[in-house]
Design a protein around this motif. Structure first.
Motif, mmCIF file in Angstrom:
data_model
loop_
_atom_site.group_PDB
_atom_site.id
_atom_site.type_symbol
_atom_site.label_atom_id
_atom_site.label_comp_id
_atom_site.label_asym_id
_atom_site.label_seq_id
_atom_site.Cartn_x
_atom_site.Cartn_y
_atom_site.Cartn_z
ATOM 1 N N UNK A 69 0.849 -1.187 0.000
ATOM 2 C CA UNK A 69 0.000 0.000 0.000
ATOM 3 C C UNK A 69 0.891 1.246 0.000
ATOM 4 N N UNK A 70 0.278 2.417 -0.041
ATOM 5 C CA UNK A 70 1.049 3.664 -0.083
ATOM 6 C C UNK A 70 1.933 3.844 1.141
ATOM 7 N N UNK A 71 1.506 3.277 2.295
ATOM 8 C CA UNK A 71 2.326 3.387 3.506
ATOM 9 C C UNK A 71 3.400 2.291 3.570
ATOM 10 N N UNK A 72 3.564 1.547 2.462
ATOM 11 C CA UNK A 72 4.577 0.493 2.286
ATOM 12 C C UNK A 72 4.369 -0.715 3.195
ATOM 13 N N UNK A 73 3.110 -0.985 3.546
ATOM 14 C CA UNK A 73 2.761 -2.212 4.253
ATOM 15 C C UNK A 73 2.034 -3.122 3.274
ATOM 16 N N UNK A 74 2.126 -4.437 3.458
ATOM 17 C CA UNK A 74 1.459 -5.362 2.527
ATOM 18 C C UNK A 74 -0.062 -5.209 2.578
ATOM 19 N N UNK A 75 -0.693 -5.443 1.429
ATOM 20 C CA UNK A 75 -2.157 -5.460 1.401
ATOM 21 C C UNK A 75 -2.633 -6.636 2.249
ATOM 22 N N UNK A 76 -3.868 -6.559 2.732
ATOM 23 C CA UNK A 76 -4.404 -7.600 3.615
ATOM 24 C C UNK A 76 -4.421 -8.976 2.962
ATOM 25 N N UNK A 77 -4.674 -9.008 1.657
ATOM 26 C CA UNK A 77 -4.757 -10.307 0.970
ATOM 27 C C UNK A 77 -3.394 -10.804 0.475
ATOM 28 N N UNK B 142 -1.556 -9.867 -1.915
ATOM 29 C CA UNK B 142 -1.540 -9.960 -3.376
ATOM 30 C C UNK B 142 -0.104 -9.893 -3.881
ATOM 31 N N UNK B 143 0.173 -10.664 -4.926
ATOM 32 C CA UNK B 143 1.504 -10.675 -5.533
ATOM 33 C C UNK B 143 1.432 -10.024 -6.909
ATOM 34 N N UNK B 144 2.574 -9.496 -7.356
ATOM 35 C CA UNK B 144 2.629 -8.840 -8.658
ATOM 36 C C UNK B 144 4.026 -9.043 -9.235
ATOM 37 N N UNK B 145 4.106 -9.085 -10.547
ATOM 38 C CA UNK B 145 5.388 -9.207 -11.233
ATOM 39 C C UNK B 145 5.614 -7.941 -12.065
ATOM 40 N N UNK B 146 6.836 -7.449 -12.028
ATOM 41 C CA UNK B 146 7.246 -6.319 -12.860
ATOM 42 C C UNK B 146 8.322 -6.844 -13.790
#
Length: 128
Positions: free
Chosen positions: A75-83, A85-89
């Motif tokens: 999230x914007x505060x640099x904490x993981x989302x509750x779920x 979620x993973x992402x690839x760049x």
């Protein structure tokens, strides 16, 4: 030479060729790694997703091979989302470093890593 021997040699040559190509793809992609595990990066286009990198691996599709940064979306505060979620760049174009992992000397030069380095040197003397 019999036909079966001919076919076996041809298959081996083809397999060796594909293995050599794959090794070159991997070497090229991983030589372009710009970030490290533990870094926080942001994709600067589209959804502007921010991730904490925990995996880096090569990818080859259309064009040149490139590194893939895989991690948990933050999230914007640099904490993981509750779920979680993973992402690839893919690649490192249009990305920016948000925060680098703090690395301590003892993290790099511990006994386990030194043993890995010594083993790598022992097994790959031609790369020195």
């Amino acid at each position: 030479m019999e036909e079966t021997e001919y076919n076996a040699k041809l298959k081996k040559a083809g397999d060796d060729y594909e293995a050599a190509k794959k090794a070159i793809y991997i070497e090229f992609a991983m030589s372009h790694v710009k970030y490290s595990k533990g870094d926080i990066i942001k994709q600067t286009f589209g959804s502007e997703t921010t991730i904490l990198i925990d995996k880096i691996y090569p990818h080859k599709s259309i064009g040149l091979p490139e590194p893939v940064y895989d991690g948990v979306v933050l999230k914007k505060d640099l904490t993981p989302k509750k779920n979680f979620e993973r992402h690839q760049i893919y690649g490192d174009r249009l990305t920016e470093l948000v925060r680098a992992k703090e690395v301590k000397a003892e993290d790099i030069w511990n006994d386990e890593n030194m043993n890995k380095i010594k083993e790598h040197i022992k097994n790959n003397p031609e790369k020195l």
